[in-house]
Design a protein around this motif. Structure first.
Motif, PDB file in Angstrom:
ATOM      1  N   TYR A 157       0.839  -1.209   0.000  1.00 38.82           N
ATOM      2  CA  TYR A 157       0.000   0.000   0.000  1.00 38.82           C
ATOM      3  C   TYR A 157       0.872   1.257   0.000  1.00 38.82           C
ATOM      4  CZ  TYR A 157      -3.001   3.684   2.012  1.00 38.82           C
ATOM      5  OH  TYR A 157      -3.661   4.865   2.260  1.00 38.82           O
ATOM      6  N   LEU A 158       1.889   1.292   0.855  1.00 38.20           N
ATOM      7  CA  LEU A 158       2.785   2.448   0.911  1.00 38.20           C
ATOM      8  C   LEU A 158       3.485   2.650  -0.431  1.00 38.20           C
ATOM      9  CD1 LEU A 158       4.470   2.000   4.425  1.00 38.20           C
ATOM     10  CD2 LEU A 158       2.614   3.556   3.809  1.00 38.20           C
ATOM     11  N   ASN A 159       3.963   1.580  -1.020  1.00 43.16           N
ATOM     12  CA  ASN A 159       4.665   1.698  -2.302  1.00 43.16           C
ATOM     13  C   ASN A 159       3.732   2.184  -3.411  1.00 43.16           C
ATOM     14  OD1 ASN A 159       7.082   0.796  -1.178  1.00 43.16           O
ATOM     15  ND2 ASN A 159       6.691  -1.344  -1.692  1.00 43.16           N
ATOM     16  N   SER A 160       2.468   1.807  -3.335  1.00 42.60           N
ATOM     17  CA  SER A 160       1.512   2.199  -4.380  1.00 42.60           C
ATOM     18  C   SER A 160       1.219   3.690  -4.370  1.00 42.60           C
ATOM     19  CB  SER A 160       0.196   1.429  -4.206  1.00 42.60           C
ATOM     20  OG  SER A 160      -0.568   1.960  -3.120  1.00 42.60           O
ATOM     21  N   LEU A 161       1.533   4.348  -3.274  1.00 43.77           N
ATOM     22  CA  LEU A 161       1.232   5.774  -3.151  1.00 43.77           C
ATOM     23  C   LEU A 161       2.258   6.658  -3.850  1.00 43.77           C
ATOM     24  CD1 LEU A 161       0.105   5.868   0.600  1.00 43.77           C
ATOM     25  CD2 LEU A 161      -1.333   5.730  -1.433  1.00 43.77           C
ATOM     26  N   GLN A 162       3.426   6.083  -4.173  1.00 44.76           N
ATOM     27  CA  GLN A 162       4.441   6.841  -4.905  1.00 44.76           C
ATOM     28  C   GLN A 162       4.099   6.779  -6.387  1.00 44.76           C
ATOM     29  OE1 GLN A 162       7.169   8.482  -3.233  1.00 44.76           O
ATOM     30  NE2 GLN A 162       7.151   9.556  -5.201  1.00 44.76           N
ATOM     31  N   LEU A 163       3.414   7.801  -6.892  1.00 42.98           N
ATOM     32  CA  LEU A 163       2.903   7.780  -8.260  1.00 42.98           C
ATOM     33  C   LEU A 163       4.014   7.901  -9.290  1.00 42.98           C
ATOM     34  CD1 LEU A 163      -0.249  10.035  -7.741  1.00 42.98           C
ATOM     35  CD2 LEU A 163      -0.057   7.556  -7.521  1.00 42.98           C
ATOM     36  N   ASN A 164       4.989   8.749  -9.004  1.00 42.12           N
ATOM     37  CA  ASN A 164       6.182   8.868  -9.842  1.00 42.12           C
ATOM     38  C   ASN A 164       7.284   9.476  -8.983  1.00 42.12           C
ATOM     39  OD1 ASN A 164       5.845  11.810  -9.957  1.00 42.12           O
ATOM     40  ND2 ASN A 164       4.178  11.393 -11.412  1.00 42.12           N
ATOM     41  N   SER A 165       8.390   9.844  -9.607  1.00 44.03           N
ATOM     42  CA  SER A 165       9.528  10.345  -8.821  1.00 44.03           C
ATOM     43  C   SER A 165       9.243  11.691  -8.181  1.00 44.03           C
ATOM     44  CB  SER A 165      10.775  10.456  -9.706  1.00 44.03           C
ATOM     45  OG  SER A 165      10.511  11.294 -10.821  1.00 44.03           O
ATOM     46  N   TYR A 166       8.190  12.384  -8.642  1.00 43.97           N
ATOM     47  CA  TYR A 166       7.881  13.714  -8.112  1.00 43.97           C
ATOM     48  C   TYR A 166       6.612  13.749  -7.254  1.00 43.97           C
ATOM     49  CZ  TYR A 166      11.206  15.107 -11.748  1.00 43.97           C
ATOM     50  OH  TYR A 166      12.312  15.227 -12.533  1.00 43.97           O
ATOM     51  N   THR A 167       5.712  12.824  -7.505  1.00 40.34           N
ATOM     52  CA  THR A 167       4.378  12.934  -6.913  1.00 40.34           C
ATOM     53  C   THR A 167       4.033  11.686  -6.109  1.00 40.34           C
ATOM     54  OG1 THR A 167       3.712  14.172  -8.877  1.00 40.34           O
ATOM     55  CG2 THR A 167       1.963  13.461  -7.391  1.00 40.34           C
ATOM     56  N   LYS A 168       3.436  11.918  -4.959  1.00 39.37           N
ATOM     57  CA  LYS A 168       2.960  10.803  -4.152  1.00 39.37           C
ATOM     58  C   LYS A 168       1.621  11.157  -3.533  1.00 39.37           C
ATOM     59  CE  LYS A 168       5.121   9.779  -0.341  1.00 39.37           C
ATOM     60  NZ  LYS A 168       6.187   9.535   0.651  1.00 39.37           N
ATOM     61  N   GLN A 169       0.872  10.132  -3.204  1.00 37.73           N
ATOM     62  CA  GLN A 169      -0.381  10.298  -2.478  1.00 37.73           C
ATOM     63  C   GLN A 169      -0.123  10.046  -0.997  1.00 37.73           C
ATOM     64  OE1 GLN A 169      -2.627   7.276  -4.773  1.00 37.73           O
ATOM     65  NE2 GLN A 169      -4.189   8.836  -5.043  1.00 37.73           N
TER      66      GLN A 169
END
Length: 862
Positions: A221-233
């Motif tokens: 779940y934590l890893n899925s929140l990193q959308l790309n190198s710049y953006t995370k949820q």
């Protein structure tokens, strides 16, 4: 020349405020940590505001150098309004303006959002990227999504969804149920707790097989929140962790704020405590205020020990022991009420057997009543079977209103440990119905069951049709299908009574039919032309689209208007052409949103009458429910977009998304007994609230609807976290008892003039402590009680002041008072077509009705 006050005492005189000794000491305390214990009704918010003003006005602390946090959005707004009002008084007499726009004031979550991007917490003053915040509903939909859920349980090593769901529900909730909804909500609660405790799943070693799986799922779940190198949820829990990480990574973070002030400290969790001590490590100026006896949010990870042990923890973390000041005078309640709730909380042994001389409660607190009124103010019903108790208490409320002791039924609150499924709630509701007294309890059952929701959703179902499930054995789906059918039947009855409404629904259905026909015609065209829907739309294609046989006039106008042609041509020249798919969606979309539809429906007679009832003060209940509905619809548009395209409407995609997913989820999520929604208390109705909802509120009359809540085993999340961290706390076998005591303490301390307790003879009548109070404590019974002993309820005044905006308040009110009433008072969410709503539909129809009534009145008097 303007008069300029030189001391805070002069400002107190202007405002008419005379602090007691403890309040005065707290307000004037400037340097070093401060520990304020604040009993119910002790004026803690006023103290915080005056203390903040003292720092700004008389000690030259810039507002942006102050961190002032509280627990709820409502309390946050109260602090902002109150501070602006008090500083406005200073400006009026000195001419010096104060700007708190840059001040870190609000809920901890709102402040954390700003801290992450605050240049003061980065080397060189660079601004960091803000994470995308998922609210509670977004987090639920992310994990509940069928595809993501499959990825999640696969990461946990489960063989299939049924095995995963049975194992998770059994492990976390103590009952094996093959339910994705229950498994998801259980995982969310655990994941949030892991985040609040700053746990790294990769570093945790355990032999527990299911816990291992859950930790792997949390890691995924934590890893899925990193959308790309710049953006995370981030979710709300991770937002705090993100802010703490930002603070930890900046060496000078402890000196950014000169003062850290935290309200409701008993409701803080582990990561928040770390955050606050990190921010105050340089200045040492941390002030916390709270009441451990009102700690209700353990289920959200709140750690009451943060407050109880604050003195020692403060010494450990920042090297200084705080000054303790007890705000111990209750200004809210009559003396007998204060005596009763202080007696109640002392009936439990709070001593810590593992640490001699320590307690699980702040020791040596003595709450005193400011009131010297020793007349009876706590009464009990006759000890009888439940049905008779309900009737006796309901009659008492009727008599209180009849004799003028309360001006409106909303001044008498009924508080319950929980609302949904409570026989006490049903019993009191029925008793009031017999007397013709309406109640307001939108959360006593799923909100979609209230009449206003059934009416709106029924009409929407008639317009869009309902999703069809085929044969299903799921009881939840069967119940939901039955609810939809019931709503549609309700809508049929409304349309029988109002032909204009029936015509409107027919017209909307026709619009949808035309849009779908246009959509299919255009799909046939591109299939015939063998075009790829993703390829660029060219100016040369307009003629083919517009000349499609049987295409509607509206679609042809959309395709041939000059503005559209110009835009397409410019896009094509810039090599940024729209896709064919985009053009089809644009051409076949409806020109109204789901929220527009809501407001248009509100213009018809059934709903229009509700606005009139609210406007004349007769009954605000229905319009308050409509306000909540507008918020839910707006939330859907935030999640899924605003456009209603034919593509979205085709093949039941929209009805499955809106009804079978979103509304169904709201119905399921509404099962929680813990509510802290900022619900209104409409005129003309008796409010039914959970005790959690009542925290921070006060009412002239309070009836405790139930005096029993079963004690439960310790929550599995608490057991898991303690085993992982090897941390101590309140004894696991005492947690439920302590929490119940605090919950009932909150309920007992909400009353100003009269507190009413029921005595039942059967069922879950009362806890042992309430039984002892009924047997041994001097209380008056309702039949023997003289209503003349009750003071008349005073009208609610803005004690702390309220600030108004020229654009958001004055201009809105001057444009249309009814508009102002809807959006500012009842919390409606405006749609992009609100001008149509008030300018040409509801506003006009209500005005027409007014003129009709005036004409009839003139004819009668002529």
């Amino acid at each position: 020349m303007a008069y300029k006050p030189t001391t805070i005492e002069e400002l107190w005189a202007i405002k008419g405020f005379t602090p007691n000794d403890s309040q005065r000491d707290a307000i004037l305390h400037i340097d070093g940590p401060l520990f304020l214990t604040a009993g119910p009704g002790s004026g803690k918010t006023r103290v915080l505001l005056w203390r903040t003003l003292n720092l700004i006005v008389f000690h030259n602390i810039k507002p942006e150098d102050i961190f002032l946090s509280t627990f709820t959005e409502k309390a946050s707004l109260q602090l902002k309004d109150g501070l602006r009002t008090l500083l406005g008084i200073v400006t009026n007499v000195t001419g010096k303006p104060f700007d708190i726009s840059k001040m870190s004031i609000g809920t901890v979550h709102s402040i954390c959002q700003s801290l992450i991007t605050d240049r003061r917490f980065s080397e060189g003053g660079a601004r960091k990227n803000a994470p995308i915040l998922m609210d509670t509903l977004s987090q639920y939909f992310k994990i509940y999504n069928k595809h993501f859920w499959a990825e999640l349980w696969t990461a946990g090593g489960f063989a299939d969804d049924e095995i995963a769901q049975n194992a998770i529900t059994k492990y976390l909730q103590g009952r094996e149920i093959n339910s994705r909804h229950l498994a998801v909500t259980a995982c969310i609660a655990l994941f949030n707790r892991f985040s609040e405790e700053n746990l790294d799943p990769k570093t945790i070693k355990t032999s527990d097989v299911v816990l291992k799986s859950l930790l792997k799922m949390y890691e995924y779940y934590l890893n899925s929140l990193q959308l790309n190198s710049y953006t995370k949820q981030v979710d709300f829990s991770l937002l705090q962790l993100e802010a703490y990480t930002a603070i930890q990574n900046f060496a000078n973070s402890g000196n950014v704020f000169k003062h850290i002030i935290i309200d409701e400290y008993q409701d803080t969790n582990a990561i928040q405590e770390k955050l606050y001590f990190a921010l105050s490590s340089g200045s040492k100026n941390i002030c916390v205020v709270g009441d451990d006896d009102q700690a209700l949010y353990r289920f959200r990870g709140a750690t009451v020990e943060n407050l109880v042990e604050f003195e020692d923890r403060c010494l450990t973390n920042i090297g200084k022991k705080p000054k303790r000041i007890d705000l111990d005078i209750n200004y809210r309640s009559r003396k007998k009420i204060v005596d009763l709730y202080t007696h109640f909380i002392e009936q439990t042994n709070w001593e810590n057997p593992k640490k001699l001389g320590t307690h699980f409660r702040v020791n040596d607190k003595i709450i005193k009543a400011h009131s010297s009124d020793v007349e009876p103010s706590v009464i009990v019903s006759t000890r009888d079977k439940a049905e008779n108790v309900y009737k006796e208490v309901a009659q008492l409320v009727f008599d209180l209103k009849r004799t003028g002791k309360i001006k409106d039924y909303n001044q008498c609150a009924f508080l319950f440990p929980y609302l949904k499924g409570s026989t006490r709630v049903t019993g009191f509701s029925d008793a009031f119905e017999e007397l013709g007294i309406p109640v307001y309890a939108p959360r006593a059952r799923s909100f979609v069951q209230v009449d206003e929701a059934k009416a709106i959703f029924g009409l929407m179902l008639k317009i869009f049709d309902r999703p069809h499930y085929g044969n299903t054995s799921s009881q939840n789906l069967i119940q939901f299908r039955n609810w939809m059918i019931e709503c549609m039947s309700y809508a049929d009855d409304l349309m029988k009574e109002d032909n204009l409404l029936k015509e409107y629904v027919t017209d909307k259905k026709a619009e949808i039919k035309v849009a779908l026909e246009d959509y299919n015609l255009l799909l046939n065209l591109i299939n015939k032309k063998k075009w790829d829907r993703k390829e660029p739309f060219k100016i040369s294609m307009i003629r083919d689209f517009a000349e499609t046989p049987k295409l509607s006039i509206k679609a042809k106008k959309n395709l041939t208007n000059s503005y559209f042609k110009t835009v397409v041509e410019l896009k094509e020249k810039d090599n940024k052409s729209y896709s064919i798919d985009y053009i089809i969606n644009r051409t076949t979309s409806l020109d109204w949103t789901i929220l527009d539809l809501f407001y248009q429906l509100n213009g018809f007679r059934h709903f229009r009458d509700m606005y009139l009832l609210a406007e004349d003060g007769t009954d605000e209940g229905p319009i308050c429910n409509l306000g909540l509905l507008s918020q839910y619809l707006s939330r859907f548009m935030d999640e899924y977009g605003t456009l209603l395209t034919a593509s979205f409407l085709s093949e039941e995609k929209f009805v499955r998304t809106f009804f079978a997913s979103y509304i169904y989820a709201l119905q399921r999520l509404g099962e929680s007994e813990y509510e802290d929604a900022d619900d209104p208390f409409p005129k003309g109705r008796v409010p039914f609230l959970t005790i959690h909802q009542s925290k921070g509120l006060e009412f002239p009359v309070v009836v405790l609807g139930a005096v029993f809540k079963r004690e439960q085993a310790a929550d599995q999340k608490e057991i898991i976290v303690r085993s992982i961290l090897n941390k101590e706390g309140e004894p696991l076998d005492k947690i439920s008892h302590f929490d119940n005591m605090r919950m009932f303490y909150v309920a007992l301390s909400r009353a100003q003039n009269l507190l009413v307790l029921p005595q039942y003879t059967h069922g879950s009548a009362a806890t042992e402590i309430f039984k002892n109070i009924f047997s041994n404590y001097p209380l008056h019974k309702i039949p023997d009680f003289d209503l003349n002993k009750v003071p008349e309820a005073a009208l609610v005044k803005e004690d702390l002041g309220k600030s108004y905006s020229y654009t958001s308040d004055y201009l809105l009110y001057s444009k249309c008072p009814r508009n102002y009433m809807i959006f500012r008072k009842y919390g409606f969410v405006p749609s992009r077509s609100q001008t149509m709503f008030f300018g040409s539909l509801v506003h006009q129809t209500i005005e027409d009705l007014h003129h009709l009534l005036i004409n009839q009145r003139n004819k009668t008097t002529a």
